[in-house]
Write a protein that holds these residues in place. Structure first.
Motif, PDB file in Angstrom:
ATOM      1  N   TYR A 219       0.835  -1.208   0.000  1.00 46.28           N
ATOM      2  CA  TYR A 219       0.000   0.000   0.000  1.00 46.28           C
ATOM      3  C   TYR A 219       0.871   1.260   0.000  1.00 46.28           C
ATOM      4  O   TYR A 219       0.552   2.264  -0.612  1.00 46.28           O
ATOM      5  CB  TYR A 219      -0.917  -0.024   1.228  1.00 46.28           C
ATOM      6  CG  TYR A 219      -2.002   1.032   1.220  1.00 46.28           C
ATOM      7  CD1 TYR A 219      -3.195   0.832   0.540  1.00 46.28           C
ATOM      8  CD2 TYR A 219      -1.839   2.229   1.920  1.00 46.28           C
ATOM      9  CE1 TYR A 219      -4.185   1.781   0.534  1.00 46.28           C
ATOM     10  CE2 TYR A 219      -2.833   3.200   1.924  1.00 46.28           C
ATOM     11  CZ  TYR A 219      -4.003   2.976   1.234  1.00 46.28           C
ATOM     12  OH  TYR A 219      -4.995   3.932   1.224  1.00 46.28           O
ATOM     13  N   LYS A 220       2.018   1.143   0.707  1.00 46.27           N
ATOM     14  CA  LYS A 220       2.942   2.285   0.756  1.00 46.27           C
ATOM     15  C   LYS A 220       3.697   2.453  -0.553  1.00 46.27           C
ATOM     16  O   LYS A 220       4.464   3.394  -0.702  1.00 46.27           O
ATOM     17  CB  LYS A 220       3.960   2.093   1.882  1.00 46.27           C
ATOM     18  CG  LYS A 220       3.404   2.361   3.273  1.00 46.27           C
ATOM     19  CD  LYS A 220       4.514   2.139   4.299  1.00 46.27           C
ATOM     20  CE  LYS A 220       4.012   2.307   5.723  1.00 46.27           C
ATOM     21  NZ  LYS A 220       4.959   1.674   6.672  1.00 46.27           N
ATOM     22  N   GLY A 221       3.527   1.492  -1.475  1.00 45.59           N
ATOM     23  CA  GLY A 221       4.188   1.605  -2.775  1.00 45.59           C
ATOM     24  C   GLY A 221       5.467   0.797  -2.870  1.00 45.59           C
ATOM     25  O   GLY A 221       6.221   0.913  -3.832  1.00 45.59           O
ATOM     26  N   HIS A 222       5.749  -0.038  -1.864  1.00 42.84           N
ATOM     27  CA  HIS A 222       6.947  -0.877  -1.934  1.00 42.84           C
ATOM     28  C   HIS A 222       6.703  -2.027  -2.897  1.00 42.84           C
ATOM     29  O   HIS A 222       5.574  -2.476  -3.074  1.00 42.84           O
ATOM     30  CB  HIS A 222       7.285  -1.435  -0.547  1.00 42.84           C
ATOM     31  CG  HIS A 222       7.644  -0.369   0.431  1.00 42.84           C
ATOM     32  ND1 HIS A 222       7.482  -0.512   1.789  1.00 42.84           N
ATOM     33  CD2 HIS A 222       8.152   0.882   0.251  1.00 42.84           C
ATOM     34  CE1 HIS A 222       7.865   0.593   2.401  1.00 42.84           C
ATOM     35  NE2 HIS A 222       8.280   1.452   1.494  1.00 42.84           N
ATOM     36  N   PRO A 223       7.797  -2.555  -3.521  1.00 42.96           N
ATOM     37  CA  PRO A 223       7.624  -3.654  -4.462  1.00 42.96           C
ATOM     38  C   PRO A 223       7.233  -4.958  -3.773  1.00 42.96           C
ATOM     39  O   PRO A 223       7.381  -5.125  -2.550  1.00 42.96           O
ATOM     40  CB  PRO A 223       8.987  -3.761  -5.138  1.00 42.96           C
ATOM     41  CG  PRO A 223       9.933  -3.104  -4.217  1.00 42.96           C
ATOM     42  CD  PRO A 223       9.171  -2.071  -3.452  1.00 42.96           C
ATOM     43  N   PHE A 224       6.743  -5.866  -4.605  1.00 46.91           N
ATOM     44  CA  PHE A 224       6.241  -7.157  -4.140  1.00 46.91           C
ATOM     45  C   PHE A 224       7.263  -7.910  -3.270  1.00 46.91           C
ATOM     46  O   PHE A 224       6.924  -8.373  -2.179  1.00 46.91           O
ATOM     47  CB  PHE A 224       5.864  -7.993  -5.369  1.00 46.91           C
ATOM     48  CG  PHE A 224       5.280  -9.325  -5.041  1.00 46.91           C
ATOM     49  CD1 PHE A 224       4.000  -9.435  -4.522  1.00 46.91           C
ATOM     50  CD2 PHE A 224       6.022 -10.492  -5.254  1.00 46.91           C
ATOM     51  CE1 PHE A 224       3.459 -10.669  -4.220  1.00 46.91           C
ATOM     52  CE2 PHE A 224       5.483 -11.733  -4.950  1.00 46.91           C
ATOM     53  CZ  PHE A 224       4.204 -11.823  -4.425  1.00 46.91           C
ATOM     54  N   SER A 225       8.526  -8.003  -3.740  1.00 50.73           N
ATOM     55  CA  SER A 225       9.525  -8.815  -3.025  1.00 50.73           C
ATOM     56  C   SER A 225       9.757  -8.288  -1.602  1.00 50.73           C
ATOM     57  O   SER A 225       9.742  -9.056  -0.639  1.00 50.73           O
ATOM     58  CB  SER A 225      10.849  -8.837  -3.790  1.00 50.73           C
ATOM     59  OG  SER A 225      11.279  -7.505  -4.014  1.00 50.73           O
ATOM     60  N   LEU A 226       9.919  -6.981  -1.495  1.00 46.98           N
ATOM     61  CA  LEU A 226      10.152  -6.385  -0.176  1.00 46.98           C
ATOM     62  C   LEU A 226       8.940  -6.611   0.735  1.00 46.98           C
ATOM     63  O   LEU A 226       9.070  -6.920   1.926  1.00 46.98           O
ATOM     64  CB  LEU A 226      10.428  -4.880  -0.313  1.00 46.98           C
ATOM     65  CG  LEU A 226      10.618  -4.117   0.986  1.00 46.98           C
ATOM     66  CD1 LEU A 226      11.896  -4.597   1.699  1.00 46.98           C
ATOM     67  CD2 LEU A 226      10.687  -2.606   0.758  1.00 46.98           C
ATOM     68  N   SER A 227       7.751  -6.516   0.159  1.00 49.37           N
ATOM     69  CA  SER A 227       6.526  -6.689   0.940  1.00 49.37           C
ATOM     70  C   SER A 227       6.413  -8.115   1.465  1.00 49.37           C
ATOM     71  O   SER A 227       5.988  -8.337   2.607  1.00 49.37           O
ATOM     72  CB  SER A 227       5.310  -6.316   0.092  1.00 49.37           C
ATOM     73  OG  SER A 227       5.450  -4.995  -0.384  1.00 49.37           O
ATOM     74  N   VAL A 228       6.791  -9.075   0.629  1.00 51.26           N
ATOM     75  CA  VAL A 228       6.772 -10.478   1.062  1.00 51.26           C
ATOM     76  C   VAL A 228       7.778 -10.687   2.201  1.00 51.26           C
ATOM     77  O   VAL A 228       7.458 -11.325   3.214  1.00 51.26           O
ATOM     78  CB  VAL A 228       7.064 -11.430  -0.121  1.00 51.26           C
ATOM     79  CG1 VAL A 228       7.310 -12.858   0.380  1.00 51.26           C
ATOM     80  CG2 VAL A 228       5.926 -11.403  -1.123  1.00 51.26           C
ATOM     81  N   GLU A 229       8.958 -10.104   2.051  1.00 51.51           N
ATOM     82  CA  GLU A 229       9.982 -10.239   3.113  1.00 51.51           C
ATOM     83  C   GLU A 229       9.451  -9.714   4.446  1.00 51.51           C
ATOM     84  O   GLU A 229       9.656 -10.319   5.494  1.00 51.51           O
ATOM     85  CB  GLU A 229      11.238  -9.427   2.757  1.00 51.51           C
ATOM     86  CG  GLU A 229      12.160 -10.120   1.773  1.00 51.51           C
ATOM     87  CD  GLU A 229      13.216  -9.154   1.226  1.00 51.51           C
ATOM     88  OE1 GLU A 229      13.597  -8.207   1.966  1.00 51.51           O
ATOM     89  OE2 GLU A 229      13.623  -9.335   0.066  1.00 51.51           O
ATOM     90  N   GLN A 230       8.779  -8.571   4.391  1.00 47.66           N
ATOM     91  CA  GLN A 230       8.268  -7.976   5.634  1.00 47.66           C
ATOM     92  C   GLN A 230       7.222  -8.888   6.282  1.00 47.66           C
ATOM     93  O   GLN A 230       7.155  -8.999   7.503  1.00 47.66           O
ATOM     94  CB  GLN A 230       7.656  -6.610   5.333  1.00 47.66           C
ATOM     95  CG  GLN A 230       8.668  -5.698   4.669  1.00 47.66           C
ATOM     96  CD  GLN A 230       8.567  -4.273   5.149  1.00 47.66           C
ATOM     97  OE1 GLN A 230       7.567  -3.879   5.732  1.00 47.66           O
ATOM     98  NE2 GLN A 230       9.610  -3.505   4.916  1.00 47.66           N
ATOM     99  N   ALA A 231       6.417  -9.514   5.439  1.00 48.85           N
ATOM    100  CA  ALA A 231       5.388 -10.416   5.959  1.00 48.85           C
ATOM    101  C   ALA A 231       6.034 -11.639   6.610  1.00 48.85           C
ATOM    102  O   ALA A 231       5.667 -12.031   7.731  1.00 48.85           O
ATOM    103  CB  ALA A 231       4.449 -10.832   4.833  1.00 48.85           C
ATOM    104  N   ILE A 232       7.008 -12.215   5.906  1.00 49.35           N
ATOM    105  CA  ILE A 232       7.652 -13.438   6.411  1.00 49.35           C
ATOM    106  C   ILE A 232       8.418 -13.164   7.703  1.00 49.35           C
ATOM    107  O   ILE A 232       8.466 -14.010   8.603  1.00 49.35           O
ATOM    108  CB  ILE A 232       8.561 -14.056   5.325  1.00 49.35           C
ATOM    109  CG1 ILE A 232       7.670 -14.633   4.207  1.00 49.35           C
ATOM    110  CG2 ILE A 232       9.464 -15.156   5.886  1.00 49.35           C
ATOM    111  CD1 ILE A 232       8.409 -15.152   3.002  1.00 49.35           C
ATOM    112  N   ALA A 233       8.956 -11.952   7.808  1.00 47.08           N
ATOM    113  CA  ALA A 233       9.715 -11.594   9.006  1.00 47.08           C
ATOM    114  C   ALA A 233       8.871 -11.750  10.267  1.00 47.08           C
ATOM    115  O   ALA A 233       9.387 -12.132  11.323  1.00 47.08           O
ATOM    116  CB  ALA A 233      10.235 -10.167   8.890  1.00 47.08           C
TER     117      ALA A 233
END
Lengths: 262, 310
Positions: A219-233
């Motif tokens: 939603y903040k405009g970050h790319p898919f890969s970074l967003s997945v990393e944040q979720a997995i963290a």
């Protein structure tokens, strides 16, 4: 300052300050009786109409604290937060913050955050229309592009997270018997939600904390890969395909764009 | 100055209509009831999208529409908010209503918006400011405004006009029309110990483009005298129906609205209330149809004050 402007200012002041007397210039009744009761019709109209606007935006807060107490609380809010425009569908944005500081409800720390759900529900109800894309939109990109994809969200989407089970509380108050529904609820368990109005009805979707991080990052405009990393963290078992499907099925995505790294 | 020649003058059909409430959207869309027209507060349609616009768009395709503003604060000492006026303009452009109306009242001042229709003293000064505000609104919207007579609970020590003289003067200065709220006549006349029958008798019917009917709540003032409150939360009382009959007998049939904004009833109850108004309109339609044909569009280009009283 014109005569009417001065008189209007004193009437205006007396409407919002209940201890102020009926302004000079208002016609006295027979034998010089001050028309307090007559003037109070206007005071009541102002406060009762604003209380009713707040009650229609915050029905769950009203149900939690009871109608009478809600009216007291809403009156206090209204008199210190007069609307700044005649568009009542935008009135009451500061009410959740007001609840955070309103002393008598401090033993209900989740109240303000349940109110946030209701505010977002209101803005989603009146928000702009948009046409979502389906998950097929991803098919336009090659596999190696996927990590760099950015998502555009439906304009009615909002994300909310709390350290209290606010989504369950909100849902309970859509039922006939909320206390039955809330029996045994662990008040220390936080919850998150995605709020959206894909067609005409607003949906309040509970999401896991991992999904919340994923969505918030996108939603903040970050790319898919970074967003997945944040979720997995924060949620090692984060299910990427299921989350993507869920997001598109809700109608929450209106565009997918590839951002090429230079 | 009378600027009516540059202002669009459409009008609502001389039938009964009702205020459109969210509670009735689906009933109306599913049953297409035989009703003359609908009225909405533009302020309730100032969101970007969603259900309100969805239903209003559908309903507007099949019925004439009136926008009845509550936020321009025409009676205030400050000019109407530019921002709000442009929001109203956007809705007028989008929905092309047959009628736009507002109140002889104020609702905003420096502190904010009070969400009520508040009273003003009827003086030379306010006659001037109200006229200026109406000129600005009519020019901005490109549409004639109908000004509604208010319900009031207090008077002012200093006033230069009676309400009727004031309204006539505003019509003369701005070329606006009037919205005669018969319930407001009854409420204000009772509250200020005047004769509502005389008020209706002396009202400049040639300027009336719409009538409102609604319910009020009875109370008492500081001296124990009757004090009626314009509540729009119940049926129209017998006395108001009688005044309405008098008004239509003077004016001939004209668009008439049932206003029911609080404790909103089922669609059937609201619809049958509108039928009562329709019966009065039809009674006078058949009596006057041979001698008092509705104005043709071409007649409406004449300044309204030159029209003859029927």
């Amino acid at each position: 300052m014109s005569e009417w402007s001065k008189l209007q200012s004193s009437v205006s002041n007396a409407l919002a300050n209940l201890e102020v007397e009926v302004p000079t210039g208002i016609k006295l009744l027979k034998d010089g009786v001050v028309p307090k009761k007559r003037f109070s019709v206007y005071r009541n109209n102002v406060t009762l109409s604003l209380i009713s606007v707040l009650a229609s935006t915050y029905p769950v807060v009203e149900e939690i604290v009871g109608e009478d107490f809600f009216a007291t609380m809403a009156r206090e809010f209204a008199l210190t937060h007069l609307p700044q425009s005649p568009v009542m569908i935008n009135y009451g944005k500061e009410f959740p913050d007001f609840l955070k500081t309103f002393a008598p409800v401090q033993e209900l720390p989740y109240l303000s955050e349940v109110a946030q759900i209701e505010w977002h529900r209101n803005t989603a109800y009146h928000g702009a229309n948009a046409t979502p894309v389906t998950i097929a939109a991803l098919g336009e990109f090659s596999e190696e592009d996927v990590p760099n994809l950015e998502f555009e969200f439906h304009p009615t989407v909002s994300l909310i997270k709390s350290k209290y089970p606010i989504v369950t509380i909100w849902q309970a108050h859509q039922q006939e018997n909320p206390s039955e529904f809330l029996k045994g609820l662990n008040m220390d368990e936080g919850e998150a939600a995605l709020i959206i109005r894909p067609e005409l009805d607003v949906l309040i979707n509970q999401v896991s904390m991992g999904t919340f991080e994923f969505l918030q990052s996108l939603y903040k405009g970050h790319p898919f890969s970074l967003s997945v990393e944040q979720a997995i963290a924060i949620e090692p078992s984060f299910d990427i395909p299921a989350n993507l499907a869920g997001l598109f099925n809700l109608g929450a995505v209106t565009g997918v764009n590839l951002v090429r790294s230079s | 100055m009378n600027k009516t020649s540059t202002i669009k003058q459409t009008r609502l059909p001389a039938k009964a209509g009702v205020g459109l409430k969210g509670e009735h959207y689906q009933d109306i869309c599913e049953t297409s009831p035989d009703i003359g027209w609908f009225e909405v507060h533009p302020e309730n349609y100032m969101g970007a999208g969603g259900a309100p616009h969805h239903y209003l768009t559908k309903i507007r395709e099949n019925y004439p529409l009136s926008l009845h503003g509550v936020g321009l604060s025409i009676g205030g000492s400050l000019p109407p908010s530019e921002e709000h006026l442009s929001r109203v303009k956007e809705l007028v452009d989008r929905y092309q209503p047959e009628s736009f109306s507002e109140h002889l009242a104020w609702s905003s001042h420096e502190a904010g918006f009070f969400n009520d229709l508040l009273p003003l003293p009827l003086t030379e000064e306010t006659c001037q400011t109200v006229s200026e505000h109406i000129d600005l609104i009519q020019e901005t919207l490109g549409q004639k405004l109908l000004l509604e007579n208010p319900s009031t609970y207090v008077g002012f020590e200093r006033e230069d006009f009676t309400e009727i003289e004031f309204l006539k003067e505003i019509v003369k200065r701005t070329g606006c029309g009037l919205l005669l709220d018969v319930n407001n006549v009854y409420v204000s006349c009772t509250n200020h110990e005047r004769s509502p029958e005389d008020y209706i008798k002396n009202f400049p019917m040639e300027a009336v483009g719409e009538i409102h009917l609604g319910g009020h709540a009875p109370d008492e003032d500081d001296l124990g005298n009757p004090l009626l409150i314009d509540a729009h939360d119940r049926k129209v009382v017998e006395d108001v129906w009688a005044l309405y009959d008098q008004a239509i007998s003077q004016k001939g049939p004209v668009a008439t609205l049932i206003e029911w904004d609080n404790d909103v009833p089922t669609w059937d109850v609201l619809f049958s209330e509108a039928q009562l108004a329709e019966e009065v309109l039809q009674k006078y339609e058949s009596q006057t149809s041979s001698t008092n044909a509705p104005d043709k569009e071409s007649d409406l280009k004449e300044p309204i004050l030159k029209e003859q009283v029927a």
